[in-house]
Design a protein around this motif. Structure first.
Motif, PDB file in Angstrom:
ATOM      1  N   PRO A   1      14.037  -6.334  10.416  1.00 37.00           N
ATOM      2  CA  PRO A   1      15.285  -5.743   9.912  1.00 37.00           C
ATOM      3  C   PRO A   1      15.053  -5.101   8.535  1.00 37.00           C
ATOM      4  O   PRO A   1      14.261  -5.608   7.740  1.00 37.00           O
ATOM      5  N   PHE A   2      15.687  -3.994   8.295  1.00 39.26           N
ATOM      6  CA  PHE A   2      15.644  -3.356   6.976  1.00 39.26           C
ATOM      7  C   PHE A   2      16.828  -2.407   6.859  1.00 39.26           C
ATOM      8  O   PHE A   2      17.344  -1.911   7.847  1.00 39.26           O
ATOM      9  N   GLU A   3      17.239  -2.198   5.620  1.00 30.80           N
ATOM     10  CA  GLU A   3      18.319  -1.247   5.332  1.00 30.80           C
ATOM     11  C   GLU A   3      17.841  -0.111   4.455  1.00 30.80           C
ATOM     12  O   GLU A   3      18.471   0.947   4.426  1.00 30.80           O
ATOM     13  N   THR A   4      16.762  -0.349   3.709  1.00 28.10           N
ATOM     14  CA  THR A   4      16.224   0.676   2.824  1.00 28.10           C
ATOM     15  C   THR A   4      14.721   0.784   3.015  1.00 28.10           C
ATOM     16  O   THR A   4      14.056  -0.184   3.400  1.00 28.10           O
ATOM     17  N   VAL A   5      14.212   1.976   2.728  1.00 27.06           N
ATOM     18  CA  VAL A   5      12.791   2.261   2.885  1.00 27.06           C
ATOM     19  C   VAL A   5      12.320   3.034   1.659  1.00 27.06           C
ATOM     20  O   VAL A   5      13.018   3.936   1.185  1.00 27.06           O
ATOM     21  N   LEU A   6      11.149   2.676   1.158  1.00 20.11           N
ATOM     22  CA  LEU A   6      10.479   3.439   0.109  1.00 20.11           C
ATOM     23  C   LEU A   6       9.141   3.865   0.672  1.00 20.11           C
ATOM     24  O   LEU A   6       8.333   3.027   1.069  1.00 20.11           O
ATOM     25  N   ASP A   7       8.917   5.174   0.728  1.00 20.68           N
ATOM     26  CA  ASP A   7       7.684   5.725   1.277  1.00 20.68           C
ATOM     27  C   ASP A   7       6.925   6.416   0.149  1.00 20.68           C
ATOM     28  O   ASP A   7       7.315   7.493  -0.302  1.00 20.68           O
ATOM     29  N   LEU A   8       5.847   5.782  -0.312  1.00 17.95           N
ATOM     30  CA  LEU A   8       5.043   6.344  -1.394  1.00 17.95           C
ATOM     31  C   LEU A   8       3.976   7.256  -0.813  1.00 17.95           C
ATOM     32  O   LEU A   8       3.288   6.883   0.135  1.00 17.95           O
ATOM     33  N   GLY A   9       3.854   8.443  -1.377  1.00 17.60           N
ATOM     34  CA  GLY A   9       2.923   9.436  -0.834  1.00 17.60           C
ATOM     35  C   GLY A   9       3.457   9.959   0.488  1.00 17.60           C
ATOM     36  O   GLY A   9       2.731  10.073   1.470  1.00 17.60           O
ATOM     37  N   THR A  10       4.708  10.337   0.511  1.00 20.93           N
ATOM     38  CA  THR A  10       5.412  10.649   1.756  1.00 20.93           C
ATOM     39  C   THR A  10       4.846  11.833   2.526  1.00 20.93           C
ATOM     40  O   THR A  10       4.912  11.867   3.747  1.00 20.93           O
ATOM     41  N   GLY A  11       4.277  12.804   1.847  1.00 18.41           N
ATOM     42  CA  GLY A  11       3.706  13.957   2.562  1.00 18.41           C
ATOM     43  C   GLY A  11       4.724  14.640   3.448  1.00 18.41           C
ATOM     44  O   GLY A  11       5.738  15.149   2.975  1.00 18.41           O
ATOM     45  N   THR A  12       4.490  14.634   4.755  1.00 15.33           N
ATOM     46  CA  THR A  12       5.424  15.249   5.714  1.00 15.33           C
ATOM     47  C   THR A  12       6.707  14.456   5.851  1.00 15.33           C
ATOM     48  O   THR A  12       7.683  14.950   6.398  1.00 15.33           O
ATOM     49  N   GLY A  13       6.688  13.211   5.393  1.00 16.33           N
ATOM     50  CA  GLY A  13       7.834  12.324   5.569  1.00 16.33           C
ATOM     51  C   GLY A  13       7.832  11.618   6.911  1.00 16.33           C
ATOM     52  O   GLY A  13       8.808  10.965   7.268  1.00 16.33           O
ATOM     53  N   CYS A  14       6.753  11.711   7.661  1.00 15.97           N
ATOM     54  CA  CYS A  14       6.757  11.208   9.037  1.00 15.97           C
ATOM     55  C   CYS A  14       7.079   9.724   9.127  1.00 15.97           C
ATOM     56  O   CYS A  14       7.808   9.313  10.043  1.00 15.97           O
ATOM     57  N   ILE A  15       6.607   8.916   8.198  1.00 15.61           N
ATOM     58  CA  ILE A  15       6.900   7.479   8.254  1.00 15.61           C
ATOM     59  C   ILE A  15       8.371   7.239   7.930  1.00 15.61           C
ATOM     60  O   ILE A  15       9.115   6.652   8.728  1.00 15.61           O
TER      61      ILE A  15
ATOM     62  N   SER B   1       7.073  11.849  -7.848  1.00 15.71           N
ATOM     63  CA  SER B   1       6.623  10.637  -8.518  1.00 15.71           C
ATOM     64  C   SER B   1       5.166  10.364  -8.170  1.00 15.71           C
ATOM     65  O   SER B   1       4.745  10.542  -7.027  1.00 15.71           O
ATOM     66  N   ASP B   2       4.431   9.909  -9.154  1.00 19.15           N
ATOM     67  CA  ASP B   2       3.064   9.437  -8.948  1.00 19.15           C
ATOM     68  C   ASP B   2       3.180   7.946  -8.630  1.00 19.15           C
ATOM     69  O   ASP B   2       3.297   7.122  -9.526  1.00 19.15           O
ATOM     70  N   TRP B   3       3.183   7.642  -7.358  1.00 16.69           N
ATOM     71  CA  TRP B   3       3.448   6.303  -6.840  1.00 16.69           C
ATOM     72  C   TRP B   3       4.769   5.785  -7.385  1.00 16.69           C
ATOM     73  O   TRP B   3       5.796   6.384  -7.157  1.00 16.69           O
ATOM     74  N   PHE B   4       4.768   4.690  -8.157  1.00 15.66           N
ATOM     75  CA  PHE B   4       6.015   4.087  -8.622  1.00 15.66           C
ATOM     76  C   PHE B   4       6.522   4.665  -9.938  1.00 15.66           C
ATOM     77  O   PHE B   4       7.594   4.274 -10.387  1.00 15.66           O
ATOM     78  N   SER B   5       5.793   5.573 -10.557  1.00 13.13           N
ATOM     79  CA  SER B   5       6.106   5.955 -11.939  1.00 13.13           C
ATOM     80  C   SER B   5       7.540   6.438 -12.159  1.00 13.13           C
ATOM     81  O   SER B   5       8.106   6.182 -13.207  1.00 13.13           O
ATOM     82  N   ALA B   6       8.146   7.098 -11.202  1.00 10.95           N
ATOM     83  CA  ALA B   6       9.511   7.597 -11.391  1.00 10.95           C
ATOM     84  C   ALA B   6      10.526   6.871 -10.513  1.00 10.95           C
ATOM     85  O   ALA B   6      11.684   7.270 -10.433  1.00 10.95           O
ATOM     86  N   VAL B   7      10.119   5.785  -9.883  1.00 11.84           N
ATOM     87  CA  VAL B   7      11.001   5.053  -8.971  1.00 11.84           C
ATOM     88  C   VAL B   7      11.851   4.079  -9.777  1.00 11.84           C
ATOM     89  O   VAL B   7      11.333   3.270 -10.561  1.00 11.84           O
ATOM     90  N   GLN B   8      13.152   4.180  -9.610  1.00  8.71           N
ATOM     91  CA  GLN B   8      14.094   3.293 -10.296  1.00  8.71           C
ATOM     92  C   GLN B   8      14.286   2.011  -9.486  1.00  8.71           C
ATOM     93  O   GLN B   8      14.205   2.038  -8.262  1.00  8.71           O
ATOM     94  N   GLY B   9      14.574   0.910 -10.175  1.00  8.66           N
ATOM     95  CA  GLY B   9      14.903  -0.346  -9.496  1.00  8.66           C
ATOM     96  C   GLY B   9      13.697  -1.042  -8.899  1.00  8.66           C
ATOM     97  O   GLY B   9      13.807  -1.714  -7.891  1.00  8.66           O
ATOM     98  N   GLN B  10      12.554  -0.921  -9.536  1.00  6.67           N
ATOM     99  CA  GLN B  10      11.331  -1.548  -9.013  1.00  6.67           C
ATOM    100  C   GLN B  10      11.443  -3.049  -9.028  1.00  6.67           C
ATOM    101  O   GLN B  10      11.738  -3.720  -9.892  1.00  6.67           O
TER     102      GLN B  10
END
Length: 175
Positions: free
Chosen positions: A108-122, A166-175
């Protein structure tokens, strides 16, 4: 020259370049150059190639001979049963990455964080299969983020997906 003779020569060129599945790749590229669906190419193999199609095909074969991924050349790849735009600004989504999507969907999940998303396929595959979920795709490439945003739009999940430079987590809020 007929499409079949041109195809034969192209297969030889790709084999000489060490392309593993030269016949398949050459057929897909010929279909693209001729503007016909790949599954209908056989019906057009005896047709003469127009000068434009011949030039386009030669360019596509030369590009593939440099080992550029087919998805980048064709501009798309199927992933998790959906078509994704792929460009030189993104990595070619790998079939084994679908195992990651399968594993994530088992939980189960409600939110997703995809680092290095590229095409966004994941991210986008997960959102498409979980209509209640939302997510963020991060990438260091503005061009890759634009591809991911177009893929979100084409899959109809753009309202639940956001993209962040963002360079991995550098600009991600709420880490």
């Amino acid at each position: 020259m007929s499409a079949s003779l041109t195809l034969r020569d192209a297969i030889a060129t790709l084999r000489a370049a060490g392309i593993e599945d030269a016949p398949r790749d050459a057929r897909l590229l010929l279909a693209k150059a001729m503007g016909v669906p790949a599954d209908r190419l056989t019906l057009h193999l005896q047709d003469p190639l127009s000068p434009d199609a011949a030039h386009s095909f030669a360019t596509l074969i030369a590009t593939r001979a440099t080992r550029q991924p087919m998805a980048q050349i064709l501009g798309e790849r199927l992933f998790w049963g959906r078509s994704f735009e792929v460009t030189r600004d993104t990595l070619d989504p790998r079939p084994e990455t679908e195992l990651l999507v399968q594993t994530a969907l088992a939980q189960p999940f409600e939110t997703v964080l995809d680092l290095g998303t590229g095409t966004g396929c994941i991210l986008l595959s997960l959102l498409a299969d979980r209509p209640e979920a939302q997510g963020v795709g991060c990438d260091i490439s503005v061009a890759a983020l634009a591809v991911a945003a177009r893929n979100a739009q084409s899959l109809g999940v753009q309202s639940r997906a956001s993209f962040q430079l963002s360079d991995w987590f550098s600009a991600v809020q709420g880490q």
